[in-house]
Design a protein around this motif. Sequence first.
Motif, PDB file in Angstrom:
ATOM      1  N   GLY A   1       0.830  -1.195   0.000  1.00 26.86           N
ATOM      2  CA  GLY A   1       0.000   0.000   0.000  1.00 26.86           C
ATOM      3  C   GLY A   1       0.865   1.245   0.000  1.00 26.86           C
ATOM      4  O   GLY A   1       2.099   1.159   0.099  1.00 26.86           O
ATOM      5  N   MET A   2       0.220   2.407  -0.123  1.00 21.21           N
ATOM      6  CA  MET A   2       0.963   3.676  -0.143  1.00 21.21           C
ATOM      7  C   MET A   2       0.133   4.742   0.555  1.00 21.21           C
ATOM      8  O   MET A   2      -1.075   4.838   0.354  1.00 21.21           O
ATOM      9  N   LEU A   3       0.831   5.510   1.397  1.00 19.44           N
ATOM     10  CA  LEU A   3       0.202   6.602   2.141  1.00 19.44           C
ATOM     11  C   LEU A   3       0.732   7.901   1.559  1.00 19.44           C
ATOM     12  O   LEU A   3       1.953   8.113   1.564  1.00 19.44           O
ATOM     13  N   VAL A   4      -0.136   8.776   1.114  1.00 18.82           N
ATOM     14  CA  VAL A   4       0.334  10.039   0.550  1.00 18.82           C
ATOM     15  C   VAL A   4      -0.159  11.216   1.385  1.00 18.82           C
ATOM     16  O   VAL A   4      -1.232  11.166   1.985  1.00 18.82           O
ATOM     17  N   THR A   5       0.643  12.266   1.413  1.00 22.10           N
ATOM     18  CA  THR A   5       0.288  13.479   2.163  1.00 22.10           C
ATOM     19  C   THR A   5       1.149  14.634   1.662  1.00 22.10           C
ATOM     20  O   THR A   5       2.193  14.410   1.038  1.00 22.10           O
ATOM     21  N   ASN A   6       0.694  15.852   1.943  1.00 23.41           N
ATOM     22  CA  ASN A   6       1.519  17.024   1.619  1.00 23.41           C
ATOM     23  C   ASN A   6       2.276  17.536   2.832  1.00 23.41           C
ATOM     24  O   ASN A   6       3.030  18.493   2.739  1.00 23.41           O
ATOM     25  N   SER A   7       2.044  16.899   3.986  1.00 21.95           N
ATOM     26  CA  SER A   7       2.675  17.370   5.219  1.00 21.95           C
ATOM     27  C   SER A   7       3.968  16.598   5.492  1.00 21.95           C
ATOM     28  O   SER A   7       3.963  15.378   5.646  1.00 21.95           O
ATOM     29  N   LYS A   8       5.046  17.346   5.614  1.00 24.02           N
ATOM     30  CA  LYS A   8       6.348  16.739   5.880  1.00 24.02           C
ATOM     31  C   LYS A   8       6.360  16.074   7.255  1.00 24.02           C
ATOM     32  O   LYS A   8       6.896  14.981   7.444  1.00 24.02           O
ATOM     33  N   ARG A   9       5.735  16.746   8.202  1.00 23.73           N
ATOM     34  CA  ARG A   9       5.686  16.240   9.576  1.00 23.73           C
ATOM     35  C   ARG A   9       4.918  14.913   9.631  1.00 23.73           C
ATOM     36  O   ARG A   9       5.333  13.946  10.251  1.00 23.73           O
ATOM     37  N   ARG A  10       3.772  14.879   8.945  1.00 30.93           N
ATOM     38  CA  ARG A  10       2.956  13.664   8.965  1.00 30.93           C
ATOM     39  C   ARG A  10       3.664  12.519   8.240  1.00 30.93           C
ATOM     40  O   ARG A  10       3.634  11.375   8.681  1.00 30.93           O
ATOM     41  N   ASP A  11       4.327  12.859   7.144  1.00 31.34           N
ATOM     42  CA  ASP A  11       5.074  11.832   6.407  1.00 31.34           C
ATOM     43  C   ASP A  11       6.168  11.234   7.296  1.00 31.34           C
ATOM     44  O   ASP A  11       6.374  10.016   7.304  1.00 31.34           O
ATOM     45  N   ALA A  12       6.843  12.086   8.058  1.00 29.50           N
ATOM     46  CA  ALA A  12       7.898  11.596   8.963  1.00 29.50           C
ATOM     47  C   ALA A  12       7.293  10.672  10.028  1.00 29.50           C
ATOM     48  O   ALA A  12       7.888   9.651  10.387  1.00 29.50           O
ATOM     49  N   LEU A  13       6.108  11.034  10.505  1.00 23.07           N
ATOM     50  CA  LEU A  13       5.425  10.186  11.489  1.00 23.07           C
ATOM     51  C   LEU A  13       5.083   8.820  10.872  1.00 23.07           C
ATOM     52  O   LEU A  13       5.306   7.775  11.490  1.00 23.07           O
ATOM     53  N   PHE A  14       4.563   8.826   9.644  1.00 18.38           N
ATOM     54  CA  PHE A  14       4.230   7.564   8.970  1.00 18.38           C
ATOM     55  C   PHE A  14       5.477   6.677   8.847  1.00 18.38           C
ATOM     56  O   PHE A  14       5.427   5.474   9.061  1.00 18.38           O
ATOM     57  N   ARG A  15       6.602   7.301   8.494  1.00 15.13           N
ATOM     58  CA  ARG A  15       7.850   6.532   8.315  1.00 15.13           C
ATOM     59  C   ARG A  15       8.320   5.921   9.618  1.00 15.13           C
ATOM     60  O   ARG A  15       8.839   4.798   9.651  1.00 15.13           O
ATOM     61  N   SER A  16       8.139   6.660  10.699  1.00 11.40           N
ATOM     62  CA  SER A  16       8.503   6.133  12.006  1.00 11.40           C
ATOM     63  C   SER A  16       7.553   4.990  12.403  1.00 11.40           C
ATOM     64  O   SER A  16       7.992   3.917  12.826  1.00 11.40           O
ATOM     65  N   LEU A  17       6.248   5.227  12.214  1.00 10.09           N
ATOM     66  CA  LEU A  17       5.253   4.233  12.648  1.00 10.09           C
ATOM     67  C   LEU A  17       5.362   2.917  11.877  1.00 10.09           C
ATOM     68  O   LEU A  17       5.157   1.847  12.433  1.00 10.09           O
ATOM     69  N   ARG A  18       5.697   2.990  10.586  1.00 10.19           N
ATOM     70  CA  ARG A  18       5.772   1.755   9.803  1.00 10.19           C
ATOM     71  C   ARG A  18       7.016   0.960  10.170  1.00 10.19           C
ATOM     72  O   ARG A  18       7.136  -0.201   9.839  1.00 10.19           O
ATOM     73  N   ASN A  19       7.968   1.613  10.839  1.00 15.81           N
ATOM     74  CA  ASN A  19       9.256   0.977  11.130  1.00 15.81           C
ATOM     75  C   ASN A  19       9.511   0.937  12.643  1.00 15.81           C
ATOM     76  O   ASN A  19      10.512   1.432  13.115  1.00 15.81           O
ATOM     77  N   GLN A  20       8.562   0.351  13.366  1.00 14.24           N
ATOM     78  CA  GLN A  20       8.715   0.097  14.803  1.00 14.24           C
ATOM     79  C   GLN A  20       8.905   1.363  15.636  1.00 14.24           C
ATOM     80  O   GLN A  20       9.507   1.307  16.712  1.00 14.24           O
TER      81      GLN A  20
END
Length: 396
Positions: A212-231
């Motif tokens: 799947g893929m999560l898209v957003t225009n928010s840099k902060r939210r994208d960073a959160l997604f990257r952290s959450l997907r990786n423990q």
Amino acid sequence: MKSYPLAKPHIGTDEERAVLEVLRSGVLSMGPGVDAFEKEFARFVGTKHACAVSSGTAGLHLALIGAGIGPGDEVVTSPFSFVASANAILYVGAKPVFVDIEPFTYNIDPKKIEEKITKKTKAILVVHIFGQAADMAPIIQLAKKRRLKIVEDACESIGAMYGQGAKPSPEDSVARPAKGGFRGKGRMVGTFGESAVFAFYPNKQMTTGEGGMLVTNSKRRDALFRSLRNQGRGADMRWLFHERLGYNYRLDEMSAALGLVQLRKIRFLIRERQRIARWYHALLSPHHALLRPLPVAPGNTNTWFVYPVLLPRNARREGIIARLAKQGISAKPYLPSIHLFPFYRKRFGSKKGDFPVSEEVSARILALPFYIGLTKTAVAYIVNALVASVARTQVQ
Ligand SMILES: *Cc1c(COP(=O)(O)O)cnc(C)c1O
């Protein structure tokens, strides 16, 4: 006997080569393939960021965490969807509040949303069903007025464009590509919400196997997604340092390589689906009174996740499905209404009659074989078998 499955991915030698290359490289996870896939995906949808995850369901879970949804909150959504969209709301401890759908597009009915909004409502989880955008203009207006977030479940609708928001009628043609292709007047699904989720299960318009893929225009939210997907790792990726409760929702390199090849063909994949949908529509046109195809709102571009028809009210669907199966044709009821699943009934007291439009569509809908490679002759064979079978149940 010929056999026509409901769905089938379109995989060629380019895909084989790309996956084999990853296997030979020895880097099977957290390598360059995921980055490349994400960058091109963001460019295709037109968002600043894209974060690959292990499934659409995982993406929905993270999107809701990213929207700050938690216990005690309510999220408005559609009962006519794949169960994952509502389940994701349960994962974060919130309550799904269903709103009935429009009778033609089967997407959430914007007119019925406001009456369901309470002090607890935090967001609208919009599902773009079957490859067609939900009617976003009134939804955006309402979300602004009531200060609600919008999260999009675009898992079935990659590439779909939202046009003027006109209402379709049963006579509307099945495929109306926006002028200028994918950068026409319409706006692409995935660009309306604070975040949006796409999915790549093998029956979707493009596949990575699972993914799947999560898209957003928010840099902060994208960073959160990257952290959450990786423990829950910190942004600096310090060795085994975990800042928050995270998950393993990573996409592997084989899947990313497959996804990148598929993404580079996405315009072709969608055009082929539109072509097959037009064949169905034309061949069914003498029978539209009996078998209603999915109309596309003027201005919208449908990218055709499935090809559904609505059977007559008195048709016996189980018998039709069984007779088609005997002729090698796989057809399925698609989709059941989520509020009628036993665990939703038990937990929320939902029952028959709560969402009459969704329930009627669920009771009458039938998805037909739909995949690239289906020929016009095959579509004619399927339509003839269906019409004969439905006519039989009509006279009985
Ligand atoms: C496919 C799909 C998903 C996600 O599915 P996964 O199998 O988890 O990738 C979510 N919502 C809808 C509406 C879908 O069709």
